[in-house]
Design a protein around this motif. Structure first.
Motif, PDB file in Angstrom:
ATOM      1  N   VAL A 203       0.832  -1.211   0.000  1.00 47.18           N
ATOM      2  CA  VAL A 203       0.000   0.000   0.000  1.00 47.18           C
ATOM      3  C   VAL A 203       0.865   1.259   0.000  1.00 47.18           C
ATOM      4  CG1 VAL A 203      -1.628   1.345   1.389  1.00 47.18           C
ATOM      5  CG2 VAL A 203      -2.004  -1.095   1.049  1.00 47.18           C
ATOM      6  N   ILE A 204       1.908   1.282   0.834  1.00 46.40           N
ATOM      7  CA  ILE A 204       2.749   2.475   0.899  1.00 46.40           C
ATOM      8  C   ILE A 204       3.466   2.714  -0.432  1.00 46.40           C
ATOM      9  CG2 ILE A 204       4.855   3.426   1.931  1.00 46.40           C
ATOM     10  CD1 ILE A 204       3.955   2.382   4.599  1.00 46.40           C
ATOM     11  N   ILE A 205       4.032   1.667  -1.012  1.00 48.22           N
ATOM     12  CA  ILE A 205       4.723   1.819  -2.297  1.00 48.22           C
ATOM     13  C   ILE A 205       3.745   2.238  -3.392  1.00 48.22           C
ATOM     14  CG2 ILE A 205       5.852   0.537  -4.153  1.00 48.22           C
ATOM     15  CD1 ILE A 205       7.784   1.278  -2.019  1.00 48.22           C
ATOM     16  N   LEU A 206       2.594   1.561  -3.451  1.00 50.83           N
ATOM     17  CA  LEU A 206       1.620   1.825  -4.510  1.00 50.83           C
ATOM     18  C   LEU A 206       1.075   3.249  -4.423  1.00 50.83           C
ATOM     19  CD1 LEU A 206      -0.191   0.867  -6.839  1.00 50.83           C
ATOM     20  CD2 LEU A 206      -1.800   0.018  -5.132  1.00 50.83           C
ATOM     21  N   TYR A 207       0.555   3.617  -3.238  1.00 53.46           N
ATOM     22  CA  TYR A 207      -0.069   4.938  -3.112  1.00 53.46           C
ATOM     23  C   TYR A 207       0.969   6.055  -3.076  1.00 53.46           C
ATOM     24  CZ  TYR A 207      -4.676   2.925  -2.518  1.00 53.46           C
ATOM     25  OH  TYR A 207      -5.851   2.272  -2.735  1.00 53.46           O
ATOM     26  N   GLY A 208       2.164   5.769  -2.546  1.00 57.12           N
ATOM     27  CA  GLY A 208       3.212   6.777  -2.593  1.00 57.12           C
ATOM     28  C   GLY A 208       3.590   7.118  -4.025  1.00 57.12           C
ATOM     29  N   GLN A 209       3.723   6.093  -4.859  1.00 54.19           N
ATOM     30  CA  GLN A 209       4.019   6.320  -6.275  1.00 54.19           C
ATOM     31  C   GLN A 209       2.887   7.092  -6.957  1.00 54.19           C
ATOM     32  OE1 GLN A 209       6.632   5.570  -8.187  1.00 54.19           O
ATOM     33  NE2 GLN A 209       7.864   4.112  -7.023  1.00 54.19           N
ATOM     34  N   MET A 210       1.640   6.774  -6.581  1.00 52.73           N
ATOM     35  CA  MET A 210       0.496   7.459  -7.189  1.00 52.73           C
ATOM     36  C   MET A 210       0.496   8.942  -6.822  1.00 52.73           C
ATOM     37  SD  MET A 210      -2.496   4.574  -6.706  1.00 52.73           S
ATOM     38  CE  MET A 210      -3.779   5.609  -7.398  1.00 52.73           C
ATOM     39  N   ILE A 211       0.810   9.249  -5.558  1.00 51.81           N
ATOM     40  CA  ILE A 211       0.855  10.655  -5.140  1.00 51.81           C
ATOM     41  C   ILE A 211       1.914  11.412  -5.929  1.00 51.81           C
ATOM     42  CG2 ILE A 211       1.429  12.199  -3.226  1.00 51.81           C
ATOM     43  CD1 ILE A 211       0.227  10.128  -1.335  1.00 51.81           C
ATOM     44  N   ALA A 243      -6.168  12.172   1.362  1.00 49.69           N
ATOM     45  CA  ALA A 243      -7.096  11.471   0.469  1.00 49.69           C
ATOM     46  C   ALA A 243      -6.540  10.105   0.083  1.00 49.69           C
ATOM     47  CB  ALA A 243      -7.361  12.307  -0.777  1.00 49.69           C
ATOM     48  N   SER A 244      -5.254  10.030  -0.217  1.00 50.46           N
ATOM     49  CA  SER A 244      -4.642   8.745  -0.579  1.00 50.46           C
ATOM     50  C   SER A 244      -4.629   7.796   0.609  1.00 50.46           C
ATOM     51  CB  SER A 244      -3.219   8.965  -1.102  1.00 50.46           C
ATOM     52  OG  SER A 244      -2.387   9.501  -0.089  1.00 50.46           O
ATOM     53  N   CYS A 245      -4.411   8.346   1.826  1.00 54.06           N
ATOM     54  CA  CYS A 245      -4.433   7.503   3.023  1.00 54.06           C
ATOM     55  C   CYS A 245      -5.821   6.913   3.238  1.00 54.06           C
ATOM     56  CB  CYS A 245      -4.011   8.312   4.242  1.00 54.06           C
ATOM     57  SG  CYS A 245      -3.953   7.354   5.782  1.00 54.06           S
ATOM     58  N   CYS A 246      -6.841   7.743   3.097  1.00 50.70           N
ATOM     59  CA  CYS A 246      -8.219   7.252   3.254  1.00 50.70           C
ATOM     60  C   CYS A 246      -8.547   6.213   2.192  1.00 50.70           C
ATOM     61  CB  CYS A 246      -9.207   8.415   3.166  1.00 50.70           C
ATOM     62  SG  CYS A 246      -9.189   9.490   4.609  1.00 50.70           S
ATOM     63  N   ALA A 247      -8.094   6.443   0.954  1.00 47.43           N
ATOM     64  CA  ALA A 247      -8.346   5.467  -0.111  1.00 47.43           C
ATOM     65  C   ALA A 247      -7.661   4.141   0.203  1.00 47.43           C
ATOM     66  CB  ALA A 247      -7.852   6.015  -1.451  1.00 47.43           C
ATOM     67  N   GLY A 248      -6.433   4.209   0.715  1.00 43.72           N
ATOM     68  CA  GLY A 248      -5.728   2.980   1.084  1.00 43.72           C
ATOM     69  C   GLY A 248      -6.420   2.235   2.197  1.00 43.72           C
ATOM     70  N   LEU A 249      -6.890   2.979   3.220  1.00 41.97           N
ATOM     71  CA  LEU A 249      -7.608   2.337   4.327  1.00 41.97           C
ATOM     72  C   LEU A 249      -8.907   1.711   3.846  1.00 41.97           C
ATOM     73  CD1 LEU A 249      -7.107   4.871   7.275  1.00 41.97           C
ATOM     74  CD2 LEU A 249      -6.245   2.532   7.127  1.00 41.97           C
ATOM     75  N   ILE A 250      -9.615   2.414   2.973  1.00 40.36           N
ATOM     76  CA  ILE A 250     -10.867   1.870   2.428  1.00 40.36           C
ATOM     77  C   ILE A 250     -10.607   0.577   1.680  1.00 40.36           C
ATOM     78  CG2 ILE A 250     -12.688   2.264   0.713  1.00 40.36           C
ATOM     79  CD1 ILE A 250     -12.596   5.243   1.508  1.00 40.36           C
ATOM     80  N   GLN A 251      -9.534   0.555   0.902  1.00 36.35           N
ATOM     81  CA  GLN A 251      -9.212  -0.656   0.147  1.00 36.35           C
ATOM     82  C   GLN A 251      -8.821  -1.798   1.079  1.00 36.35           C
ATOM     83  OE1 GLN A 251      -5.826  -0.563  -2.674  1.00 36.35           O
ATOM     84  NE2 GLN A 251      -7.303  -1.263  -4.210  1.00 36.35           N
ATOM     85  N   LEU A 252      -8.023  -1.507   2.111  1.00 34.90           N
ATOM     86  CA  LEU A 252      -7.641  -2.544   3.069  1.00 34.90           C
ATOM     87  C   LEU A 252      -8.851  -3.070   3.828  1.00 34.90           C
ATOM     88  CD1 LEU A 252      -4.304  -1.266   4.666  1.00 34.90           C
ATOM     89  CD2 LEU A 252      -4.619  -3.197   3.124  1.00 34.90           C
ATOM     90  N   ILE A 253      -9.722  -2.158   4.253  1.00 34.92           N
ATOM     91  CA  ILE A 253     -10.920  -2.579   4.985  1.00 34.92           C
ATOM     92  C   ILE A 253     -11.821  -3.436   4.102  1.00 34.92           C
ATOM     93  CG2 ILE A 253     -13.059  -1.741   6.042  1.00 34.92           C
ATOM     94  CD1 ILE A 253     -11.439   0.659   7.072  1.00 34.92           C
ATOM     95  N   ALA A 254     -11.934  -3.047   2.823  1.00 31.73           N
ATOM     96  CA  ALA A 254     -12.754  -3.828   1.894  1.00 31.73           C
ATOM     97  C   ALA A 254     -12.205  -5.235   1.711  1.00 31.73           C
ATOM     98  CB  ALA A 254     -12.844  -3.112   0.550  1.00 31.73           C
ATOM     99  N   VAL A 255     -10.882  -5.337   1.553  1.00 40.86           N
ATOM    100  CA  VAL A 255     -10.263  -6.646   1.309  1.00 40.86           C
ATOM    101  C   VAL A 255     -10.276  -7.505   2.567  1.00 40.86           C
ATOM    102  CG1 VAL A 255      -8.117  -7.810   0.704  1.00 40.86           C
ATOM    103  CG2 VAL A 255      -8.835  -5.801  -0.584  1.00 40.86           C
TER     104      VAL A 255
END
Length: 423
Positions: A203-211, A243-255
């Motif tokens: 998550v950190i690598i993926l969303y960090g790259q996206m930011i 926003a990216s942190c919330c998106a990451g948490l939402i994805q983790l919670i969903a999975v």
């Protein structure tokens, strides 16, 4: 605050409506559902009761001690004479000490680090093994069983007058034992710790790259020049990161949330699978710690990725600019993975990494999951992380404010710091 709110909502909406984001999340949920429902579907197709899957054997193992530790033996006078030399030869890395203490005192000495482990014998063929944190590679039980078998066989044969059946009984004796972990059982905790650390890393690598990519894209398209005329760069920075942190948490919670639901729907089909049961048997307090360290660790790297992304004028420069931060994070991940694989997560390197902001989000969580960590160390680590998030956030915001207006060759660190001081 109004600007921040608008930017936050806009960025979060972009994540939640992104086809790749939604598609990856749905694919992961469907794959997990397929795995969790597989035994039920197989039973329905075969119209038979589910067969018990082979439970993975528990890992009885321990790491080699770098220096001699104390091993306590609690037994009768007859056993002392028989076990002294064989145990000393079988466990050269331990100081073998015979004790007459009671069980509670033995447990206290182990948890107080006065002794590493203890064997409490009921005879030559039965004992209970006590250890604080049962390591992933603890092989003390296997060695003790072998020693006791040899001692029993030698004594039986020396008694003489044995029949053929008695010889066979002596050679095939089965040693009975129990193992009690007074702290953490690494064999049971290894699987879900690995999953959590890998999820945090991804998550950190993926969303960090996206930011970083989003910031560089806006800058290279000159859209940034229009944005900063109507919005504060600091609000833009924090809005994107949160926003990216919330998106990451939402994805983790969903999975992970769907995984938990599917597991409980099919729990009766997985009751004999220790690996799966341990994954979904994660203690609530450990899950809370995971969220705390995930959030704080994510903020630190997200701020850094955003700040560095603002210094890149072209998308082609992103990978080169992010290389130092990426390598630092990969180093933290490798330290944790090697420590977990060795079965010793309390090495000096891991303890040091538990208090360094760039590595503590993974190192301290791993120690919490697979070892016994004093509460004051956990609180100090969290406090350092929180202070670091604020400090790195402020510095990153200043770099972002200067970086979005710099074009051409990616500026060097000295030039950025000079521009920050003048701003």
């Amino acid at each position: 605050m109004k600007q921040f709110s608008k930017i936050f909502k806009f960025e979060l909406k972009n994540y939640l409506t992104n086809k790749i984001f939604v598609g990856v999340t749905l694919v992961l949920v469907v794959l997990i559902a397929g795995v969790m429902f597989f035994p039920r579907v197989r039973e329905a197709l075969r119209s038979t009761e589910p067969s018990a899957s082979d439970s993975p054997s528990s890992a009885d193992a321990a790491t080699e001690t770098d220096e001699a530790s104390t091993m306590l033996l609690v037994c009768g006078e007859e056993e002392k004479a028989l076990l002294k030399d064989p145990f000393a030869a079988a466990f050269p890395d331990y100081n073998i000490v015979f004790s007459d203490d009671g069980i509670e005192e033995i447990k206290r000495r182990i948890t107080a680090q006065e002794a590493d482990c203890a064997f409490v014998f009921d005879g030559l063929t039965s004992y209970t093994y006590y250890v604080d944190n049962l390591s992933l590679y603890d092989n003390n039980i296997g060695i003790a069983d072998s020693v006791l078998q040899n001692v029993y066989q030698v004594r039986a044969m020396l008694n003489g007058g044995m029949t053929a059946q008695q010889v066979q009984d002596a050679l095939s004796v089965v040693i009975e034992h129990e193992a009690h972990s007074l702290g953490k059982d690494q064999a049971k905790n290894f699987f879900y710790t690995y999953i959590m650390i890998f999820a945090l890393y991804t998550v950190i690598i993926l969303y960090g790259q996206m930011i970083a990519t989003n910031v560089a894209t806006e800058k290279s398209s000159r859209a940034m020049e229009l944005l900063i005329t109507s919005a504060n760069p600091v609000s833009m920075m924090f809005g994107k990161v949160l926003a990216s942190c919330c998106a990451g948490l939402i994805q983790l919670i969903a999975v992970f949330g769907s995984s938990l639901i599917f597991f409980h729907m099919n729990q009766s089909y997985w009751f004999d699978n220790e690996m799966v049961s341990s994954l979904f048997g994660i203690p609530v307090n450990l899950f809370v710690y995971m969220l705390i360290f995930f959030t704080l660790g994510f903020f630190i790297y997200a701020f850094l990725f955003g700040a560095i992304g603002s210094t890149a004028s072209k998308l082609e420069d992103i990978n080169t600019s992010l290389m130092p931060i990426t390598l630092l994070f990969v180093f933290a991940f490798m330290v944790v993975m090697f420590s977990m694989s060795s079965g010793n997560v309390d090495t000096l390197l891991m303890k040091v990494c538990s208090f360094i902001p760039f590595t503590s989000s993974m190192a301290m969580f791993t120690r919490l999951a697979m070892s016994t960590v004093p509460m004051y160390e956990v609180l100090i680590s969290i406090a350092i992380l929180m202070v670091s998030v604020v400090g790195i956030g402020v510095v990153s915001a200043k770099i972002y404010r200067v970086g979005v207006l710099l074009y051409g060759t990616p500026p060097k660190l000295g030039a950025i710091l000079k521009a920050i001081r003048k701003s």
